[in-house]
Design a protein around this motif. Structure first.
Motif, short mmCIF file in Angstrom:
data_model
loop_
_atom_site.label_atom_id
_atom_site.label_comp_id
_atom_site.label_asym_id
_atom_site.label_seq_id
_atom_site.Cartn_x
_atom_site.Cartn_y
_atom_site.Cartn_z
N TRP A 410 0.84 -1.20 0.00
CA TRP A 410 0.00 0.00 0.00
C TRP A 410 0.87 1.24 0.00
O TRP A 410 1.86 1.32 0.72
CB TRP A 410 -0.92 0.01 1.22
N TYR A 412 0.68 5.46 0.47
CA TYR A 412 -0.16 6.54 0.97
C TYR A 412 0.09 7.83 0.19
O TYR A 412 1.11 7.98 -0.50
CB TYR A 412 0.11 6.77 2.46
N GLU A 413 -0.83 8.75 0.33
CA GLU A 413 -0.74 10.04 -0.34
C GLU A 413 0.58 10.72 -0.01
O GLU A 413 0.95 10.87 1.15
CB GLU A 413 -1.90 10.92 0.13
N GLN A 415 3.51 9.50 -0.69
CA GLN A 415 4.59 8.52 -0.59
C GLN A 415 4.91 7.99 -1.97
O GLN A 415 4.03 7.53 -2.67
CB GLN A 415 4.18 7.37 0.32
N PHE A 448 -7.46 6.24 -5.62
CA PHE A 448 -7.21 5.95 -4.21
C PHE A 448 -8.49 5.54 -3.50
O PHE A 448 -9.58 5.97 -3.86
CB PHE A 448 -6.62 7.17 -3.50
N ILE A 451 -9.37 5.72 3.60
CA ILE A 451 -9.01 4.84 4.70
C ILE A 451 -9.79 5.25 5.95
O ILE A 451 -9.87 6.43 6.28
CB ILE A 451 -7.51 4.90 4.99
N LYS A 458 -3.75 -0.63 8.09
CA LYS A 458 -3.15 0.69 8.20
C LYS A 458 -2.11 0.70 9.32
O LYS A 458 -2.40 0.31 10.45
CB LYS A 458 -4.24 1.71 8.48
N GLU A 463 -4.14 7.83 10.91
CA GLU A 463 -4.03 8.27 9.53
C GLU A 463 -5.35 8.10 8.80
O GLU A 463 -6.03 7.09 8.95
CB GLU A 463 -2.94 7.48 8.79
N ARG A 465 -5.25 9.29 5.34
CA ARG A 465 -4.85 9.69 3.99
C ARG A 465 -5.30 8.67 2.96
O ARG A 465 -5.43 7.48 3.27
CB ARG A 465 -3.31 9.81 3.91
N ARG A 467 -4.95 6.03 -0.11
CA ARG A 467 -3.91 5.06 -0.41
C ARG A 467 -4.27 4.29 -1.67
O ARG A 467 -5.42 4.29 -2.11
CB ARG A 467 -3.76 4.08 0.74
#
Length: 481
Positions: A410, A412-413, A415, A448, A451, A458, A463, A465, A467
């Motif tokens: 996964w 994340y925003e 990353q 995306f 979450i 997670k 979090e 954000r 993903r």
């Protein structure tokens, strides 16, 4: 503030409808998440392709095998550990056999091979260095430092290396094979672009050229000959036509890499190359100096390698092995893995190094078995050349990685989904340095998932954000470069 499950519309809606919509979205999300988890489980539970079912023409598989000579699959560590470096340094005998089979997992994972000999973890060694208790008289070495042995250029001292399984060409690429690549792609080698290449002075068709010829300052026996390239190995008036099965020469590092890319392969890593050359003689008890063993005589070497022999270099070559220059790629006996010309004939380009110091391995027909002139043609023979160098005694072969299943993770925003800089801590755990988002902009909703707080996958419960699931880039723990 909008919740993670709020609809995207900003128009006010009746409260009852909001509750119904929230309930519907929650049910949809649970179903979607379950389906996604099922998909992940199905894909991640799929086994790796069986390496026993994969073969490539004229290539040899290098990797761990069981007692029945079957290839071990990727569900366990199926790489190879061996002692890498020069054969003239006897310190390799101090490396215990258990270190070659040491796995970097479990309670002993904090120890690597050199530090296990000291009986300390890497963290303890760093502590000792900071306290000044270790001998640092030789001073710090820059990153990428490589100490070479004066006879064969191999690594000093020998050390344990690990490489992943791979396929390697059983012989160097020939003039005939390279000609197919040039005709199919209209490729122009760097020797053709520069207009010249290096030729051994005793091979010049016209001896008068020596009076005005330019030579290599680092190797005065090599002369810069105008219009010499792989089709005209000694310059104008010479041809490769009667040497189609000889290794292609006068190719630079780039020329070699372009051919490998064209055939769907790549250049071998340096440690990959040496593992193949040693052909199972990987431990301190069975490690040999040469492909034929330990005997330092021309009688022993002439059946396995195209070397210069007993004549005075560069004007006297007695051709005890039958050849004065390059030889056909399968003219000599192969090593225990069935690989030809891993010693002698031509040096071979490998990956790694820098543009001004690219690496070649294996020695060539101008080298001696004992290092009395040029390089000693041991299994650790190594040299460096400028990446644009083209000469009459450097060729190459290709390798290919076996197939492996795709793995997912996964992202994340903000990353990045590709390879990242990973720093390994003293305890062996990876740490990811803080990085800028690089001007991140919002992703499309289709790309995306949102979450929620109770998502079990997670890592940080707070979090929320977005993903997405992407193919996990393979982390190379192999040190084949």
């Amino acid at each position: 503030m909008m919740s993670a499950l709020s609809p995207p519309s900003r128009r006010p809606r009746p409260r009852g409808l909001n509750l119904l919509s929230s309930a519907f979205l929650w049910a949809s999300f649970v179903l979607y998440a379950s389906a996604a988890e099922d998909d992940v489980a199905i894909e991640e539970d799929e086994p790796h392709p069986d390496p026993n079912e994969e073969d490539h023409p004229n290539m040899i598989y290098i990797g761990r095998k069981d007692g029945d000579e079957k290839r071990i699959g990727f569900d366990v560590d199926n790489g190879i550990k061996y002692i890498f470096g020069t054969g003239f340094d006897e310190t390799h005998k101090e490396i215990e056999e258990e270190d070659l089979h040491h796995e970097h997992y479990g309670p002993d994972s904090e120890h690597d091979v050199p530090n296990r000999q000291r009986g300390m973890t890497r963290e303890q060694v760093l502590h000792e260095k900071r306290k000044g208790k270790l001998d640092l008289s030789k001073g710090p070495k820059p990153y990428g430092w490589f100490e070479e042995h004066p006879l064969d250029g191999g690594a000093v001292p020998p050390r344990v290396a690990h490489i992943d399984p791979f396929f390697i060409d059983e012989a160097p690429v020939t003039n005939k094979e390279y000609g197919k690549f040039v005709r199919a792609t209209y490729y122009e080698t760097e020797a053709e672009k520069f207009g010249w290449s290096f030729v051994l002075n005793s091979f010049l068709p016209n001896a008068e050229e020596l009076e005005s010829a330019e030579v290599d300052p680092g190797a005065e026996d090599w002369v810069a000959v105008d219009k010499a390239y792989w089709r005209n190995p000694e310059g104008p008036g010479t041809s490769y036509k009667y040497r189609e099965n000889h290794p292609v020469t006068h190719v630079s590092h780039k020329d070699a890499a372009e051919y490998c890319k064209w055939v769907g392969k790549r250049l071998p890593g340096e440690r990959e190359w040496e593992a193949a050359a040693r052909a199972g003689h990987w431990g301190p008890t069975n490690r040999t100096l040469y492909v034929w063993g330990e005997n330092q005589t021309v009688e022993a070497s002439k059946e396995y390698a195209n070397l210069w022999g007993d004549g005075a270099f560069p004007w006297e070559n007695k051709a005890e092995d039958g050849w004065r220059a390059t030889s056909p790629v399968k003219a000599f006996k192969p090593n225990a893995f069935g690989l030809y010309d891993m010693t002698g004939n031509v040096w071979e380009w490998v990956r790694g190094g820098k543009h001004k110091k690219r690496i070649v391995r294996g020695a060539s027909y101008v080298d001696s078995f004992d290092g009395s002139f040029n390089h000693a043609a041991t299994l650790g023979a190594r040299a460096t050349l400028h990446g644009t160098t083209t000469t009459g005694n450097v060729g190459f072969r290709c390798v290919k990685a076996p197939k492996r299943k795709l793995e997912y993770h996964w992202v994340y925003e903000g990353q990045p989904s590709g390879a990242e800089l990973v720093i390994e801590g003293a305890d062996g755990t990876p740490r990811y340095p803080q990085q800028s988002d690089g001007g991140y902009k919002d992703y499309d909703d289709d790309e995306f998932d949102e979450i929620v707080h109770d998502d079990p996958t997670k890592p940080h419960p707070h979090e929320t954000r977005p993903r997405k699931r992407v193919v996990k880039p393979r982390t190379r723990r192999s040190d084949e470069l």
